[in-house]
Design an enzyme around this catalytic site. Sequence first.
Site, PDB file in Angstrom:
ATOM      1  N   ARG A 423       0.889  -1.149   0.000  1.00 49.16           N
ATOM      2  CA  ARG A 423       0.000   0.000   0.000  1.00 49.16           C
ATOM      3  C   ARG A 423       0.929   1.202   0.000  1.00 49.16           C
ATOM      4  O   ARG A 423       1.722   1.406   0.923  1.00 49.16           O
ATOM      5  CB  ARG A 423      -0.910  -0.006   1.232  1.00 49.16           C
ATOM      6  CG  ARG A 423      -1.900   1.171   1.277  1.00 49.16           C
ATOM      7  CD  ARG A 423      -1.365   2.333   2.060  1.00 49.16           C
ATOM      8  NE  ARG A 423      -2.324   3.413   2.215  1.00 49.16           N
ATOM      9  CZ  ARG A 423      -2.056   4.582   2.775  1.00 49.16           C
ATOM     10  NH1 ARG A 423      -0.841   4.835   3.253  1.00 49.16           N
ATOM     11  NH2 ARG A 423      -2.978   5.518   2.866  1.00 49.16           N
ATOM     12  N   ASP A 425       1.917   5.034   0.226  1.00 45.85           N
ATOM     13  CA  ASP A 425       1.409   6.238   0.877  1.00 45.85           C
ATOM     14  C   ASP A 425       1.745   7.485   0.065  1.00 45.85           C
ATOM     15  O   ASP A 425       2.830   7.601  -0.519  1.00 45.85           O
ATOM     16  CB  ASP A 425       2.025   6.345   2.273  1.00 45.85           C
ATOM     17  CG  ASP A 425       1.527   7.560   3.032  1.00 45.85           C
ATOM     18  OD1 ASP A 425       0.338   7.572   3.404  1.00 45.85           O
ATOM     19  OD2 ASP A 425       2.331   8.486   3.265  1.00 45.85           O
ATOM     20  N   PHE A 426       0.812   8.439   0.008  1.00 47.86           N
ATOM     21  CA  PHE A 426       0.982   9.771  -0.572  1.00 47.86           C
ATOM     22  C   PHE A 426       1.708   9.720  -1.931  1.00 47.86           C
ATOM     23  O   PHE A 426       2.776  10.314  -2.126  1.00 47.86           O
ATOM     24  CB  PHE A 426       1.758  10.681   0.394  1.00 47.86           C
ATOM     25  CG  PHE A 426       1.627  12.143   0.066  1.00 47.86           C
ATOM     26  CD1 PHE A 426       0.460  12.836   0.331  1.00 47.86           C
ATOM     27  CD2 PHE A 426       2.678  12.841  -0.525  1.00 47.86           C
ATOM     28  CE1 PHE A 426       0.345  14.184   0.015  1.00 47.86           C
ATOM     29  CE2 PHE A 426       2.565  14.190  -0.833  1.00 47.86           C
ATOM     30  CZ  PHE A 426       1.397  14.856  -0.563  1.00 47.86           C
ATOM     31  N   GLU A 450      -2.230   5.490  -2.765  1.00 47.45           N
ATOM     32  CA  GLU A 450      -3.128   6.443  -2.124  1.00 47.45           C
ATOM     33  C   GLU A 450      -3.013   7.793  -2.839  1.00 47.45           C
ATOM     34  O   GLU A 450      -2.158   8.616  -2.518  1.00 47.45           O
ATOM     35  CB  GLU A 450      -2.761   6.601  -0.639  1.00 47.45           C
ATOM     36  CG  GLU A 450      -3.730   7.518   0.102  1.00 47.45           C
ATOM     37  CD  GLU A 450      -3.076   8.277   1.251  1.00 47.45           C
ATOM     38  OE1 GLU A 450      -3.812   8.751   2.124  1.00 47.45           O
ATOM     39  OE2 GLU A 450      -1.832   8.416   1.252  1.00 47.45           O
ATOM     40  N   LYS A 512     -23.065   4.543 -16.425  1.00 41.47           N
ATOM     41  CA  LYS A 512     -22.047   3.810 -15.675  1.00 41.47           C
ATOM     42  C   LYS A 512     -21.911   4.399 -14.267  1.00 41.47           C
ATOM     43  O   LYS A 512     -22.339   5.526 -14.015  1.00 41.47           O
ATOM     44  CB  LYS A 512     -20.701   3.878 -16.391  1.00 41.47           C
ATOM     45  CG  LYS A 512     -20.683   3.202 -17.759  1.00 41.47           C
ATOM     46  CD  LYS A 512     -19.301   3.292 -18.379  1.00 41.47           C
ATOM     47  CE  LYS A 512     -19.255   2.566 -19.725  1.00 41.47           C
ATOM     48  NZ  LYS A 512     -19.490   1.104 -19.557  1.00 41.47           N
ATOM     49  N   TRP A 519     -14.955   3.897 -14.886  1.00 42.77           N
ATOM     50  CA  TRP A 519     -14.037   4.018 -16.023  1.00 42.77           C
ATOM     51  C   TRP A 519     -12.966   2.921 -16.054  1.00 42.77           C
ATOM     52  O   TRP A 519     -12.580   2.466 -17.116  1.00 42.77           O
ATOM     53  CB  TRP A 519     -13.344   5.390 -15.981  1.00 42.77           C
ATOM     54  CG  TRP A 519     -14.232   6.507 -16.450  1.00 42.77           C
ATOM     55  CD1 TRP A 519     -15.504   6.397 -16.917  1.00 42.77           C
ATOM     56  CD2 TRP A 519     -13.896   7.900 -16.497  1.00 42.77           C
ATOM     57  NE1 TRP A 519     -16.008   7.629 -17.254  1.00 42.77           N
ATOM     58  CE2 TRP A 519     -15.029   8.579 -17.002  1.00 42.77           C
ATOM     59  CE3 TRP A 519     -12.782   8.651 -16.153  1.00 42.77           C
ATOM     60  CZ2 TRP A 519     -15.069   9.960 -17.189  1.00 42.77           C
ATOM     61  CZ3 TRP A 519     -12.817  10.032 -16.333  1.00 42.77           C
ATOM     62  CH2 TRP A 519     -13.954  10.671 -16.855  1.00 42.77           C
ATOM     63  N   TRP A 520     -12.449   2.547 -14.920  1.00 42.74           N
ATOM     64  CA  TRP A 520     -11.401   1.521 -14.896  1.00 42.74           C
ATOM     65  C   TRP A 520     -11.629   0.659 -13.649  1.00 42.74           C
ATOM     66  O   TRP A 520     -10.885   0.722 -12.679  1.00 42.74           O
ATOM     67  CB  TRP A 520     -10.015   2.169 -14.851  1.00 42.74           C
ATOM     68  CG  TRP A 520      -8.917   1.268 -15.364  1.00 42.74           C
ATOM     69  CD1 TRP A 520      -8.979  -0.067 -15.598  1.00 42.74           C
ATOM     70  CD2 TRP A 520      -7.583   1.666 -15.691  1.00 42.74           C
ATOM     71  NE1 TRP A 520      -7.795  -0.547 -16.057  1.00 42.74           N
ATOM     72  CE2 TRP A 520      -6.912   0.508 -16.133  1.00 42.74           C
ATOM     73  CE3 TRP A 520      -6.891   2.885 -15.670  1.00 42.74           C
ATOM     74  CZ2 TRP A 520      -5.577   0.523 -16.542  1.00 42.74           C
ATOM     75  CZ3 TRP A 520      -5.562   2.900 -16.071  1.00 42.74           C
ATOM     76  CH2 TRP A 520      -4.909   1.728 -16.509  1.00 42.74           C
ATOM     77  N   HIS A 531      -8.073   4.894   8.217  1.00 42.74           N
ATOM     78  CA  HIS A 531      -7.480   5.473   9.419  1.00 42.74           C
ATOM     79  C   HIS A 531      -7.389   6.992   9.354  1.00 42.74           C
ATOM     80  O   HIS A 531      -7.332   7.651  10.398  1.00 42.74           O
ATOM     81  CB  HIS A 531      -6.077   4.893   9.628  1.00 42.74           C
ATOM     82  CG  HIS A 531      -5.134   5.208   8.511  1.00 42.74           C
ATOM     83  ND1 HIS A 531      -5.242   4.622   7.273  1.00 42.74           N
ATOM     84  CD2 HIS A 531      -4.075   6.068   8.437  1.00 42.74           C
ATOM     85  CE1 HIS A 531      -4.283   5.098   6.483  1.00 42.74           C
ATOM     86  NE2 HIS A 531      -3.559   5.973   7.161  1.00 42.74           N
ATOM     87  N   ASP A 532      -7.362   7.556   8.142  1.00 46.63           N
ATOM     88  CA  ASP A 532      -7.305   9.015   7.995  1.00 46.63           C
ATOM     89  C   ASP A 532      -8.693   9.637   8.025  1.00 46.63           C
ATOM     90  O   ASP A 532      -8.928  10.625   8.732  1.00 46.63           O
ATOM     91  CB  ASP A 532      -6.609   9.384   6.678  1.00 46.63           C
ATOM     92  CG  ASP A 532      -5.109   9.189   6.744  1.00 46.63           C
ATOM     93  OD1 ASP A 532      -4.519   9.499   7.789  1.00 46.63           O
ATOM     94  OD2 ASP A 532      -4.525   8.713   5.758  1.00 46.63           O
ATOM     95  N   LYS A 616     -30.630  -3.553  -4.459  1.00 50.77           N
ATOM     96  CA  LYS A 616     -31.424  -2.332  -4.367  1.00 50.77           C
ATOM     97  C   LYS A 616     -31.006  -1.567  -3.122  1.00 50.77           C
ATOM     98  O   LYS A 616     -30.838  -2.138  -2.047  1.00 50.77           O
ATOM     99  CB  LYS A 616     -32.908  -2.667  -4.285  1.00 50.77           C
ATOM    100  CG  LYS A 616     -33.811  -1.445  -4.062  1.00 50.77           C
ATOM    101  CD  LYS A 616     -35.252  -1.834  -3.887  1.00 50.77           C
ATOM    102  CE  LYS A 616     -35.528  -2.382  -2.507  1.00 50.77           C
ATOM    103  NZ  LYS A 616     -35.497  -1.313  -1.482  1.00 50.77           N
ATOM    104  N   TRP A 647     -30.692 -10.037  -4.346  1.00 53.30           N
ATOM    105  CA  TRP A 647     -31.284 -11.239  -4.913  1.00 53.30           C
ATOM    106  C   TRP A 647     -30.227 -11.992  -5.722  1.00 53.30           C
ATOM    107  O   TRP A 647     -29.372 -11.376  -6.373  1.00 53.30           O
ATOM    108  CB  TRP A 647     -32.444 -10.894  -5.858  1.00 53.30           C
ATOM    109  CG  TRP A 647     -33.666 -10.349  -5.184  1.00 53.30           C
ATOM    110  CD1 TRP A 647     -34.784 -11.026  -4.806  1.00 53.30           C
ATOM    111  CD2 TRP A 647     -33.926  -8.968  -4.853  1.00 53.30           C
ATOM    112  NE1 TRP A 647     -35.712 -10.177  -4.243  1.00 53.30           N
ATOM    113  CE2 TRP A 647     -35.201  -8.909  -4.262  1.00 53.30           C
ATOM    114  CE3 TRP A 647     -33.178  -7.786  -4.985  1.00 53.30           C
ATOM    115  CZ2 TRP A 647     -35.756  -7.724  -3.822  1.00 53.30           C
ATOM    116  CZ3 TRP A 647     -33.735  -6.607  -4.534  1.00 53.30           C
ATOM    117  CH2 TRP A 647     -35.010  -6.575  -3.963  1.00 53.30           C
TER     118      TRP A 647
END
Length: 650
Positions: A423, A425-426, A450, A512, A519-520, A531-532, A616, A647
């Site tokens: 992951r 960061d920034f 992120e 969409k 889009w992707w 956490h932020d 729904k 469903w």
Amino acid sequence: MHVRRKKYSLTCTKHSNSKSFCRKSLHKSGYLYKSRAAVRCSMGDSGEASIDNTILEEVDEDDLITAKKALYEAKSRQEALENKMHQLLEELATSKHKQQELLSIIMRNKMTVTKTPLDEMDEDGVMVNGGRLALLIDDESQKSKLINNGPRREIPDWMARRIGSVRQKFPPRKINYSEVNTSNFKSSELPNPAEVWSIAQAKPKDGDTLTNHVMEKEVIQKKRKALERALQRKTIQWQKTPEEIKLEPGTGTGREIVFQGFNWESCRKRWYLDLAPKAADLSKCGITSVWLPPPTESVAPQGYMPSDLYNLNSSYGTQEELKFCIEEMHNHHLLVLGDVVLNHRCAHKQSANGVWNIFGGKLAWGPEAIVCDDPNFQGRGNPSSGDIFHAAPNIDHSQDFVRNDVKEWLNWLKNNIGYDGWRLDFVRGFSGEYVKEYIESSNPAFAIGEYWDSLAYEGGDLCYNQDAHRQRVINWINATGGTSSAFDVTTKGILHSALHNQYWRLIDPNGKPTGVMGWWPSRAVTFVENHDTGSTQGHWPFPRDKLMQGYAYILTHPGTPVIFYDHFYDFGLRDVITELIEARKRAGIHCRSPVKIYHANNDGYVAGIGETLVMKLGHFDWNPSKEIDLDGSWQKFVDKGSDYQLWLRM
């Protein structure tokens, strides 16, 4: 009347029938007097009447009658005392007989009582199974012998002398300090605790054969366990479909469900040790990947101000505890994503002019590793390729030595510590091109960037059109060559408003979804809080009463959903979230599943995802039978009333 006083002797005898009488013999010069006499009687200790040193004298007839009466009363009292004594002796004999009989009965029934099962005894039952009670009632016991035979005889002198000759000699008791100091006997002197050998403090000797064998055995066992886990994971992958086997850094298997395994306050605990036991439960609930907090030494305890990248003893635990946590996740077939901070790094020392721009540890960089347009840390590198993070020196990733060191570090985390993916960061702070290089070098199973950017607002209200926002996120993904996915911040922001009876925000003009998902979708990592945004920071908290609608949306739609620790365990939403995960798996939804939106208005939202699930949101009345385009048989799987309904096609 003249009375002549003369001395006589009187003796008392006792017949065998316990009745006593006094035979008076009066002797005086050979004559026997049977005349009037005064008798003085007394009672002895035995209860018998005695007449001793009695002086008889010639008295009148009345005096004789009085004396006889006194003698009769004494004899009556003697007979009463004798009767009482006989009665007490009989009662004592009877009591002793009953006691012996009771002891005999208890001993005869001893084995029967001992073998009585506990469940067959009544509440007042007593079970005798030996011990102190047996010593009291056993005929052969010391107590019984003392009762029947009396105390043990004294030790004879010859035996006492023999015992004294063989027993240990003790020094005589000292009554003052002067005698103690002059005595030939010395008190025992215990060794210093530091001088005593301790197995806990003992160190193996160099070249010790046994120690070397033990260490080699431990290394071999660790390697064997690692190979078994790797073989087990490969075996499980071989049992999956070809689509599930394929791993790409940007998508994982395409069916990943990520769990953020910490919050902003987790650094206050030994978090790795708290999280590791939850691995089995997470796997059971359908989680496939766990995102762990930043592992490195950091100026801030949360880990987002790293200093020495190779020091993994952080506020969350030690490096060994981290490896243990990762191993537990792997044992339950969970991928582990490491939270790595590559944009900035905190320096260890100040330069000559007092600026903190000299780094320590294994990666001992200087100001040349900092971008030159960082206004606070006087870097001598090239200009930044992204936004400036003002709290710490921004690293210049255009430098070859910086990129080489970062790639080496990422591979060390992957190969030595056990991480499977990242992951990031920034990532707004440096170009996605560098991220592509890092990902291609470390080859993670999954990577998430992120890219947190602000949405468009007008007059304080969220704008319907957020194309510019999702385009910026997609531009960064494109810069990585699609090697990394990114958090779908666009979808999170839209859900904040859409779930307040503005469901029309969930469909764009082309029909969409309106976030990055539209889009992707394969590169969109959806979430409702982290956490932020939540936890104790609360920078952008999700509406609390709409949390489950938010999870119902992201867990039934394409992309890769992320579940926040607080919601799963602290908010008590584990079971309902697990129910949504089960629906996603049954329907076979993955990151590329197609979406067809049937309704999106003020009252609610209806969409079909894939071929086997429709859902729904909202309070309007709808079910699959009312939709012309939905053929086939549908069964309701989840019904949360006006919040959401799901469903599945039969």
